[in-house]
Design a protein around this motif. Structure first.
Motif, PDB file in Angstrom:
ATOM      1  N   SER A  90       0.915  -1.099  -0.069  1.00 61.87           N
ATOM      2  CA  SER A  90      -0.108  -0.209   0.012  1.00 61.87           C
ATOM      3  C   SER A  90       1.084   1.087   0.098  1.00 61.87           C
ATOM      4  CB  SER A  90      -0.911   0.156   1.296  1.00 61.87           C
ATOM      5  OG  SER A  90      -0.355   0.512   2.456  1.00 61.87           O
ATOM      6  N   PRO A  91       0.383   2.450  -0.237  1.00 61.47           N
ATOM      7  CA  PRO A  91       1.157   3.592  -0.373  1.00 61.47           C
ATOM      8  C   PRO A  91       1.745   4.025   1.115  1.00 61.47           C
ATOM      9  CG  PRO A  91      -0.982   4.156  -1.559  1.00 61.47           C
ATOM     10  CD  PRO A  91      -1.047   2.540  -0.525  1.00 61.47           C
ATOM     11  N   VAL A  92       1.320   3.440   2.156  1.00 63.28           N
ATOM     12  CA  VAL A  92       2.072   3.734   3.497  1.00 63.28           C
ATOM     13  C   VAL A  92       2.992   2.719   3.868  1.00 63.28           C
ATOM     14  CG1 VAL A  92       0.246   5.360   4.140  1.00 63.28           C
ATOM     15  CG2 VAL A  92       0.024   2.798   4.606  1.00 63.28           C
ATOM     16  N   ASP A  93       3.264   1.547   3.206  1.00 67.54           N
ATOM     17  CA  ASP A  93       4.356   0.786   3.518  1.00 67.54           C
ATOM     18  C   ASP A  93       5.724   1.407   3.072  1.00 67.54           C
ATOM     19  OD1 ASP A  93       2.355  -0.663   4.428  1.00 67.54           O
ATOM     20  OD2 ASP A  93       2.339  -2.238   2.623  1.00 67.54           O
ATOM     21  N   PRO A  94       6.664   1.122   3.905  1.00 68.26           N
ATOM     22  CA  PRO A  94       8.019   1.497   3.427  1.00 68.26           C
ATOM     23  C   PRO A  94       8.287   0.868   1.977  1.00 68.26           C
ATOM     24  CG  PRO A  94       8.078   0.590   5.645  1.00 68.26           C
ATOM     25  CD  PRO A  94       6.697   0.152   5.187  1.00 68.26           C
ATOM     26  N   ALA A  95       8.859   1.796   1.300  1.00 69.80           N
ATOM     27  CA  ALA A  95       9.164   1.365  -0.082  1.00 69.80           C
ATOM     28  C   ALA A  95      10.338   2.155  -0.769  1.00 69.80           C
ATOM     29  CB  ALA A  95       8.231   1.295  -1.077  1.00 69.80           C
ATOM     30  N   THR A  96      10.708   1.677  -1.805  1.00 67.83           N
ATOM     31  CA  THR A  96      11.947   2.285  -2.592  1.00 67.83           C
ATOM     32  C   THR A  96      11.330   2.483  -3.910  1.00 67.83           C
ATOM     33  OG1 THR A  96      14.096   2.595  -2.906  1.00 67.83           O
ATOM     34  CG2 THR A  96      13.212   0.397  -3.124  1.00 67.83           C
ATOM     35  N   VAL A  97      12.146   3.239  -4.826  1.00 67.01           N
ATOM     36  CA  VAL A  97      11.374   3.114  -6.279  1.00 67.01           C
ATOM     37  C   VAL A  97      12.542   2.810  -6.975  1.00 67.01           C
ATOM     38  CG1 VAL A  97      10.022   4.964  -5.765  1.00 67.01           C
ATOM     39  CG2 VAL A  97      12.298   5.688  -6.412  1.00 67.01           C
ATOM     40  N   MET A  98      12.448   2.566  -8.390  1.00 64.77           N
ATOM     41  CA  MET A  98      13.358   2.052  -9.529  1.00 64.77           C
ATOM     42  C   MET A  98      14.597   2.539  -9.707  1.00 64.77           C
ATOM     43  SD  MET A  98      11.237   0.261 -12.367  1.00 64.77           S
ATOM     44  CE  MET A  98       9.833   1.125 -12.418  1.00 64.77           C
ATOM     45  N   PRO A  99      14.616   3.995  -9.757  1.00 67.10           N
ATOM     46  CA  PRO A  99      15.864   4.691 -10.059  1.00 67.10           C
ATOM     47  C   PRO A  99      16.819   4.420  -8.496  1.00 67.10           C
ATOM     48  CG  PRO A  99      14.205   6.350  -9.750  1.00 67.10           C
ATOM     49  CD  PRO A  99      13.657   5.071  -9.891  1.00 67.10           C
ATOM     50  N   VAL A 100      15.865   4.485  -7.300  1.00 68.69           N
ATOM     51  CA  VAL A 100      16.787   4.430  -6.340  1.00 68.69           C
ATOM     52  C   VAL A 100      17.393   2.896  -6.341  1.00 68.69           C
ATOM     53  CG1 VAL A 100      16.559   4.179  -3.702  1.00 68.69           C
ATOM     54  CG2 VAL A 100      15.754   5.943  -4.936  1.00 68.69           C
ATOM     55  N   GLN A 101      16.419   1.822  -6.607  1.00 70.35           N
ATOM     56  CA  GLN A 101      16.902   0.726  -6.820  1.00 70.35           C
ATOM     57  C   GLN A 101      18.280   0.384  -7.742  1.00 70.35           C
ATOM     58  OE1 GLN A 101      15.126  -2.459  -4.921  1.00 70.35           O
ATOM     59  NE2 GLN A 101      17.471  -2.324  -5.242  1.00 70.35           N
ATOM     60  N   ILE A 102      18.291   1.071  -8.859  1.00 71.29           N
ATOM     61  CA  ILE A 102      19.443   0.811  -9.637  1.00 71.29           C
ATOM     62  C   ILE A 102      20.629   1.565  -8.953  1.00 71.29           C
ATOM     63  CG2 ILE A 102      20.021   1.929 -11.856  1.00 71.29           C
ATOM     64  CD1 ILE A 102      17.241   2.018 -12.637  1.00 71.29           C
ATOM     65  N   TYR A 103      20.249   2.817  -8.340  1.00 66.65           N
ATOM     66  CA  TYR A 103      21.498   3.234  -7.651  1.00 66.65           C
ATOM     67  C   TYR A 103      22.194   2.358  -6.410  1.00 66.65           C
ATOM     68  CZ  TYR A 103      23.779   6.210  -4.020  1.00 66.65           C
ATOM     69  OH  TYR A 103      24.778   6.788  -3.240  1.00 66.65           O
TER      70      TYR A 103
END
Lengths: 278, 443
Positions: B387-400
């Motif tokens: 859900s939008p309130v769970d801790p998450a990361t995003v694709m560019p961050v994952q790439i980094y």
């Protein structure tokens, strides 16, 4: 009498659509304008225009470019309100009511005073949508069938029905220039206005399309009061009963079209209609 | 009439007219003009060719680095699921099943393949060849079907990332042993496994179904994809209506005075503010003042919405401005109220432009990392957000994060993740083209 004519007459008699034009005798003033002035910021464009526009007549406004005739025309349905720096003074009475008053609702006014513009400007929607837009937003039609009827009758009156009845759902922008302008006229009369303002309706059209529009104007005079701005003296002479000559923001002369074109009282009018300037 | 006289006879103005060879002069200047045109075309073609070459190099590099990440070297193991190891009590309780020592079973099965390896150190090297993820494979299997306990099953488990890289040829046997992560003994065992036809190369579905992991062979992009999706939904839901509303108000209704001019200048300047500043704003306002959850796509989406707003507003205002005034006049002349004029005519006509601006803004937001740094979305997060309130990361961050990891196997995963991100961008742009075509109208 063919079937379409019968349909037209029947819808004319429908009680929910009173035809305002019939309520007054031809020749009585519809608009009485006194001392109309218009300022665009600091610049004054009209200097006190006194002019009566008669019911069920065609009044032509003529004059050289920039003389204020379009500005005057746009005062009659308060289209000048859309220009922030524009100020209108004086009084414009429509059936005795001053339409420049603050409490007058422009939306209501524009439903009574329709307008046709210089460049054909149909909405980029279907022909049907174009015509039914006015009735729809004003809540005139009582249902789908009623709306269909209004669309057909309006197109019929604008002399366009036969040409477009099989392609009502095609875009209005796909029509020829003359057809587009007649579509705009159909759109304007779909809300059954009392007055139709036309701002050089034929200037973007070829002679054949122009002839058709002029013919149409003559027919529409039966039911509507028409004010037309035109650059063509011949057109003014052909279609109008009364003519007003504007020059540099002043009304120089007005009167019966025959009189203006045969024996104008003012020298400037004489010069203009004989093509010596403008 | 007086004008005609002047034009017809220049000498009447009292000025003698010099006789020039106009034809020759024009011919000469024509040559120069055509040369200029040809030069300009040449520059254009050269620029496009260079750009095309660069794009090709970029794509080839990413693809050649990354395509191997979609394949994983696995080993087929016959594992016996001894009941005494899995469930000594015999009650088949889920707790017992999920905490059982499956590693022991794997080691047993794998060790049986190499009966000659007895030395403890050697054994450790041997078991290093199998990914720790192998135990999860068995556990999930048993949890799904406890009836398997006591039976012998054949499963395919991932080999460790180093062996995988060796199998793919990125770690070479020619390198001195001290300088490579795969030891001689392991190479020998791997060869033996291969000879017995136990090594299989399979599609790396883990990459698309798992979250991040310290072990490259267990790391997946799905967590980052879900994070990006939630973030983008929040961004779109906030920025699109706000930006369209703001631009309609500014363009169609607001009076034109110095206040609106000031606002306009500020909006244009906001588009050029470094994105990390928006991150700081998000940290100060959303996290510290409103106490919204840290690392959550909700906050990330809000921050990115702030960043995207000016882009969409500028595009939307330009699109609204481009609607011909004749349409507005026509509608006004029909007695439409100003709101009707906008919503019936102007807005539908400007939709293609607005959508283009929105997609550009969204694509920009999709590739953004800096503002997310401040709100804790640049983080190692294993769980896939639901859900939008769970801790998450995003694709560019994952790439980094992956590009920063020392393991060789993360190099190919970085490229693979870039490919996935590019795919998303291409899909978004294609969507923009389709929407534009759908809404496009002539007038």
């Amino acid at each position: 009498m063919d079937m379409t004519n019968v349909a037209t007459e029947m819808t004319d008699a429908a009680p929910h659509l009173p035809s305002h034009g019939h309520s007054q005798a031809a020749g009585e003033p519809k608009f009485v304008t006194r001392g109309v002035t218009v300022h665009y910021g600091e610049k004054q464009a009209l200097f006190g225009i006194d002019l009566d526009i008669n019911t069920n007549e065609v009044t032509a406004l003529i004059g050289p470019s920039g003389c204020g005739k379009s500005t005057y025309l746009r005062c009659l349905n308060r289209m000048n309100d859309t220009i922030p720096i524009c100020r209108v003074g004086g009084s414009i009475e429509l059936d005795g009511e001053n339409i420049l008053a603050k409490e007058v609702d422009v939306v209501h006014l524009r439903a009574r005073v329709g307008m046709v513009f210089q460049k054909p400007n149909p909405f980029p929607k279907s022909i049907y949508e174009n015509v039914c837009y006015g009735p729809r937003i004003h809540g005139i039609a009582s249902g789908k069938d009623d709306l269909d009827e209004i669309v057909e009758r309006s197109l019929e009156r604008a002399g366009l029905w036969k040409e477009v009845k099989d392609r009502l759902m095609e875009p209005g922008t796909g029509l020829s220039g003359g057809q587009q302008q007649r579509l705009c006229i159909a759109r304007a009369i779909a809300v059954d206005p009392e007055v139709i303002l036309m701002d050089e309706p034929c200037s973007a059209l070829d002679p054949i399309a122009t002839a058709k529009i002029e013919e149409l104007i003559d027919e529409l005079r039966e039911n509507y009061t028409i004010v037309i701005v035109t650059h063509s003296m011949q057109q003014a002479a052909r279609v109008s009963q009364r003519t007003a000559f504007f020059h540099l923001g002043d009304l120089i002369e007005h009167g019966d079209t025959d009189q203006i074109f045969t024996k104008p009282k003012n020298e400037k009018t004489q010069d203009y209609i004989t093509g010596r300037f403008g | 009439m007086s004008e005609v006289v002047q034009v017809g006879t220049p000498s009447a103005a009292g000025r003698p007219v010099a006789v020039r060879d106009t034809k020759a002069l024009v011919a000469k200047s024509l040559k120069r003009r055509y040369a200029a045109e040809r030069r300009f075309r040449l520059y254009g073609v050269a620029a496009i060719a260079f750009a095309g070459f660069c794009v090709a190099v970029l794509f080839v590099t990413i693809f050649s680095n990354g395509y191997t990440a979609f394949w994983q070297t696995n080993i087929r193991l016959d594992v016996t699921l001894y009941p005494q190891d899995i469930d000594p009590q015999g009650d088949r309780s889920p707790k017992a099943l999920s905490t059982a020592n499956y590693q022991k079973l794997i080691k047993q099965a794998f060790g049986d393949l190499f009966p000659d390896v007895q030395n403890r150190r050697e054994k450790r090297k041997l078991f290093d060849m199998i990914s720790p993820g192998a135990t999860f494979v068995i556990r999930d299997m048993v949890l799904k079907d406890p009836g398997l306990i006591g039976k012998r099953v054949q499963i395919s488990v991932p080999l460790s990332d180093d062996i995988d890289q060796f199998a793919k040829g990125f770690i070479k046997a020619e390198t001195p042993e001290s300088e490579r992560r795969v030891k001689d003994a392991q190479i020998d065992w791997f060869q033996r496994l291969k000879d017995r036809d136990l090594v299989v190369t399979e599609f790396n579905s883990t990459f698309f179904t798992a979250g991040d992991s310290r072990e490259p062979e267990l790391a997946g992009i799905l967590g980052a994809i879900m994070g990006s999706v939630f973030t983008m939904i929040v961004t779109l839901a906030i920025s699109f209506p706000l930006a369209v509303g703001a631009s309609i108000y500014l363009e169609e209704f607001a009076p034109k005075n110095k206040w609106t001019q000031l606002i306009e200048v500020n909006i244009n300047n906001l588009a050029a503010v470094p994105s990390i500043v928006f991150g700081l704003l998000g940290l100060a306002v959303f996290l510290n003042f409103f106490n919204l959850p840290r690392s959550a796509p909700l906050v990330g989406g809000m921050v990115l919405a702030l960043m995207t707003l000016p882009t969409i507003i500028i595009a939307a205002r330009a699109a609204l401005k481009a609607v011909p005034p004749s349409i507005r006049e026509a509608a006004l002349g029909m007695g439409a109220s100003p709101v009707q004029v906008v919503f019936h005519h102007v807005l539908p006509l400007s939709m293609p432009g607005i959508l283009t601006g929105t997609i550009i803004g969204m694509a920009q937001a999709l590739g953004e990392t800096a503002p997310l740094l401040m709100i804790g979305m640049v983080a190692f997060i294993v769980d896939i957000p639901g859900s939008p309130v769970d801790p998450a990361t995003v694709m560019p961050v994952q790439i980094y994060l992956w590009s920063d990891s020392p393991e060789r196997a993360f190099v190919e995963r970085t490229s693979a993740a870039i490919m996935v991100l590019l795919c998303f961008l291409i899909v978004m742009n294609a969507l923009a083209v389709v929407l534009r075509k759908k809404f496009e109208r002539r007038w």
